[in-house]
Write an enzyme that holds these catalytic residues in place. Structure first.
Site: not given
Length: 230
Positions: A155, A159
């Site tokens: 994750y 990002k």
């Protein structure tokens, strides 16, 4: 009237962003993969539903055609995302990585590819990518920040990639405003209700970027207090 498309708009940050922008006078297309949930959400807020799976090229292309034929688009908000597999990072697999990157990163490329031609007909073409401070090298290396206390390689790296895509698209599209928003640690079902910010506070930066009417900087990432370091 400004027309805005939000992906992943049936819940959480996407839903609250839609609510606030409709309240501000935008015509909002609320995109969701699940038709029933998406239509229900749009009906609740007075938005327009469009079925859109950000991991599927044809679904994205079909949505772009629908919106172009309905009058065009001014603001694209790439909000849909997943955190992917959790637990021991050593147990993560390449399949886990591809799943997260397909939804969080490749989707931004799909959406940009499909919707830039539609946005070019707008006088205020705007792209807002929902990134995260979890992808900021500065934040994850600062022991005073909550971002440094979590280890979520897929994750967090996804990002970071979203932020870099934002910068690169901003350079490639000087006629548009392309920026990223960091919602901060917000209470949503994405993190099982944990977080420091309410969902309204979490959407402050997204709404700010979506309502600049084509003005302001491009190629930045901001949170509700200002520019986020990378």
């Amino acid at each position: 009237m400004t027309t805005t498309l939000i992906t992943g708009a049936n819940k959480g940050l996407g839903y609250e962003t839609a609510r606030r922008l409709i309240e501000a006078g935008h015509t909002v297309w609320m995109a969701a993969r699940d038709e029933q949930r998406g239509r229900t959400a749009a009906d609740e807020l007075g938005g327009s539903f469009v079925q859109l799976d950000v991991t599927d090229d044809q679904s994205v292309a079909d949505a772009a055609e629908t919106i172009a034929n309905a009058g065009g688009l001014d603001v694209l908000i790439n909000n849909a995302g997943i955190h992917g597999a959790l637990g021991d990072p050593i147990q993560l697999t390449a399949a886990d990585a591809l799943d997260v990157y397909n939804t969080n990163v490749a989707s931004v490329v799909r959406m940009t590819h499909a919707f830039v031609p539609v946005l070019r007909d707008s006088s205020i073409p705007t792209i807002v990518n929902v990134s995260s401070g979890m992808g900021s090298f500065t934040f994850v290396l600062d022991p005073e920040r909550v971002e440094s206390s979590l280890i979520m390689p897929l994750y967090q790296s996804s990002k970071s990639a979203v932020t870099m895509l934002t910068v690169q698209y901003a350079k490639a599209l000087p006629d548009m405003r392309v920026n990223a928003a960091d919602p901060g640690y917000t209470k949503t079902d994405f993190n099982e209700g944990h977080g420091h910010f309410t969902v309204q506070e979490g959407t402050d930066a997204i709404v700010e970027l979506a309502t600049r009417e084509g003005s302001g900087p491009t190629g930045t990432i901001i949170d509700r207090t200002g520019v986020v370091p990378f």
